[in-house]
Design a protein around this motif. Structure first.
Motif, short mmCIF file in Angstrom:
data_model
loop_
_atom_site.label_atom_id
_atom_site.label_comp_id
_atom_site.label_asym_id
_atom_site.label_seq_id
_atom_site.Cartn_x
_atom_site.Cartn_y
_atom_site.Cartn_z
N ASP A 72 0.85 -1.18 0.00
CA ASP A 72 0.00 0.00 0.00
C ASP A 72 0.89 1.24 0.00
OD1 ASP A 72 -1.79 2.06 0.37
OD2 ASP A 72 -2.62 1.28 2.25
N PRO A 73 1.13 1.83 -1.17
CA PRO A 73 2.05 2.97 -1.26
C PRO A 73 1.62 4.17 -0.41
CG PRO A 73 1.46 2.19 -3.46
CD PRO A 73 0.60 1.45 -2.47
N GLN A 74 0.35 4.25 -0.04
CA GLN A 74 -0.14 5.36 0.77
C GLN A 74 -0.09 5.05 2.27
OE1 GLN A 74 -0.73 8.24 -0.78
NE2 GLN A 74 -0.17 7.11 -2.63
N ALA A 75 0.28 3.83 2.63
CA ALA A 75 0.29 3.44 4.04
C ALA A 75 1.38 4.18 4.80
CB ALA A 75 0.52 1.93 4.16
N ASP A 76 1.11 4.42 6.06
CA ASP A 76 2.08 5.03 6.96
C ASP A 76 3.10 3.96 7.33
OD1 ASP A 76 3.46 6.18 9.08
OD2 ASP A 76 1.66 6.92 10.07
N CYS A 77 4.37 4.28 7.24
CA CYS A 77 5.40 3.28 7.51
C CYS A 77 5.71 3.15 9.00
CB CYS A 77 6.66 3.56 6.70
SG CYS A 77 7.57 5.01 7.24
N THR A 78 4.93 3.79 9.85
CA THR A 78 5.13 3.66 11.30
C THR A 78 5.03 2.21 11.72
OG1 THR A 78 4.23 5.87 11.66
CG2 THR A 78 4.29 4.40 13.57
N ALA A 79 4.13 1.45 11.10
CA ALA A 79 3.98 0.04 11.45
C ALA A 79 5.26 -0.74 11.16
CB ALA A 79 2.79 -0.57 10.70
N ALA A 80 5.91 -0.42 10.05
CA ALA A 80 7.17 -1.09 9.71
C ALA A 80 8.25 -0.74 10.73
CB ALA A 80 7.61 -0.70 8.31
N ASN A 81 8.31 0.51 11.11
CA ASN A 81 9.30 0.96 12.09
C ASN A 81 9.06 0.26 13.44
OD1 ASN A 81 11.48 2.51 13.11
ND2 ASN A 81 10.03 3.98 13.94
N GLU A 82 7.83 0.19 13.86
CA GLU A 82 7.50 -0.46 15.13
C GLU A 82 7.83 -1.95 15.09
OE1 GLU A 82 6.43 -1.12 18.98
OE2 GLU A 82 6.79 0.80 18.01
N LEU A 83 7.54 -2.59 13.98
CA LEU A 83 7.85 -4.01 13.84
C LEU A 83 9.36 -4.25 13.95
CD1 LEU A 83 6.20 -6.52 11.54
CD2 LEU A 83 8.67 -6.44 11.62
N VAL A 84 10.15 -3.44 13.27
CA VAL A 84 11.61 -3.58 13.34
C VAL A 84 12.09 -3.30 14.76
CG1 VAL A 84 13.80 -2.58 12.55
CG2 VAL A 84 12.01 -3.16 10.89
N HIS A 85 11.52 -2.30 15.42
CA HIS A 85 11.88 -1.98 16.80
C HIS A 85 11.60 -3.18 17.72
CE1 HIS A 85 12.50 0.41 20.41
NE2 HIS A 85 11.35 -0.06 20.85
N GLN A 86 10.44 -3.78 17.58
CA GLN A 86 10.09 -4.95 18.40
C GLN A 86 11.00 -6.13 18.09
OE1 GLN A 86 5.93 -5.67 17.76
NE2 GLN A 86 5.29 -3.85 18.90
N HIS A 87 11.31 -6.34 16.82
CA HIS A 87 12.17 -7.46 16.45
C HIS A 87 13.58 -7.25 17.00
CE1 HIS A 87 13.25 -11.03 14.27
NE2 HIS A 87 14.26 -10.40 13.70
N LEU A 88 14.05 -6.02 16.96
CA LEU A 88 15.36 -5.71 17.53
C LEU A 88 15.38 -6.01 19.02
CD1 LEU A 88 18.21 -4.60 17.17
CD2 LEU A 88 17.26 -2.31 17.44
N ALA A 89 14.32 -5.67 19.73
CA ALA A 89 14.24 -5.97 21.17
C ALA A 89 14.25 -7.48 21.38
CB ALA A 89 12.98 -5.35 21.77
N HIS A 90 13.55 -8.21 20.53
CA HIS A 90 13.53 -9.67 20.62
C HIS A 90 14.94 -10.24 20.38
CE1 HIS A 90 12.17 -13.80 20.12
NE2 HIS A 90 12.85 -13.83 19.00
N VAL A 91 15.64 -9.72 19.40
CA VAL A 91 17.00 -10.18 19.09
C VAL A 91 17.92 -9.90 20.28
CG1 VAL A 91 19.03 -9.74 17.64
CG2 VAL A 91 16.77 -10.07 16.59
N GLN A 92 17.79 -8.73 20.88
CA GLN A 92 18.62 -8.40 22.05
C GLN A 92 18.33 -9.36 23.20
OE1 GLN A 92 21.17 -6.01 22.25
NE2 GLN A 92 21.57 -7.29 24.03
N HIS A 93 17.07 -9.68 23.40
CA HIS A 93 16.70 -10.64 24.45
C HIS A 93 17.32 -12.00 24.18
CE1 HIS A 93 14.23 -12.46 27.57
NE2 HIS A 93 13.91 -13.40 26.71
N ARG A 94 17.25 -12.45 22.94
CA ARG A 94 17.85 -13.74 22.56
C ARG A 94 19.36 -13.71 22.76
NH1 ARG A 94 15.77 -14.67 16.77
NH2 ARG A 94 17.69 -15.85 16.68
N MET A 95 19.99 -12.58 22.42
CA MET A 95 21.44 -12.48 22.62
C MET A 95 21.79 -12.61 24.10
SD MET A 95 22.35 -9.51 19.82
CE MET A 95 24.01 -9.29 20.42
#
Length: 157
Positions: A72-95
């Motif tokens: 969706d070219p008109q979609a706000d990319c905030t959702a993508a940013n939040e998903l990457v932020h959450q995944h990064l937190a998950h990766v840090q927890h796994r580390m």
């Protein structure tokens, strides 16, 4: 192009392309009169996107969420940013969990550095001990205690 060429151009096994189609990540391709799948450059780009996401250890659900934003070219990319932020937190927890696992294994390794009969093996004796409070006695050396999963996720192609 046929599925083999798509797979080659995206450096992906044919089986993985079919898996992503079944998982709903790849759109159904058009079919030729002979019923062969017919792909285009859009499929190549999407498959490369998916493969890049998998290389970052994103789950299929996370990839689906990113694809919804991407589609969706008109979609706000905030959702993508939040998903990457959450995944990064998950990766840090796994580390952190992996560092604890490393400490536990190093404590076990220090118990025995020479060959002995297995009946005298301190590593085997330690592993046979009932963990106190969920932790093994080897962790008294300062290694933290882990749960049963060690942060493992279900792998996918």
């Amino acid at each position: 192009m046929k599925i083999g060429e798509l797979a080659e151009r995206a450096h992906t096994p044919v089986e993985t392309v079919r898996y992503y189609e079944k998982a709903g990540l790849m759109p159904a391709p058009l079919r030729t009169d002979a019923n062969y799948r017919r792909y285009d450059d859009g499929h190549v780009a999407r498959l490369r996107f998916i493969r890049h996401c998998r290389a970052l250890d994103l789950s299929l659900d996370e990839i689906r969420a990113l694809l919804r934003v991407r589609d969706d070219p008109q979609a706000d990319c905030t959702a993508a940013n939040e998903l990457v932020h959450q995944h990064l937190a998950h990766v840090q927890h796994r580390m952190n969990e992996l560092a604890q696992l490393r400490d536990q294994l190093q404590a076990l390794e220090r118990l025995c550095s020479q060959g002995r009969p297995s009946a005298e093996c301190r590593i085997l004796a330690e592993l046979a001990q009932e963990p106190e409070g969920g932790c093994s006695p080897a962790q008294a050396s300062g290694a933290a205690c882990l749960g049963d999963t060690h942060g493992r996720r279900t792998p996918g192609p």
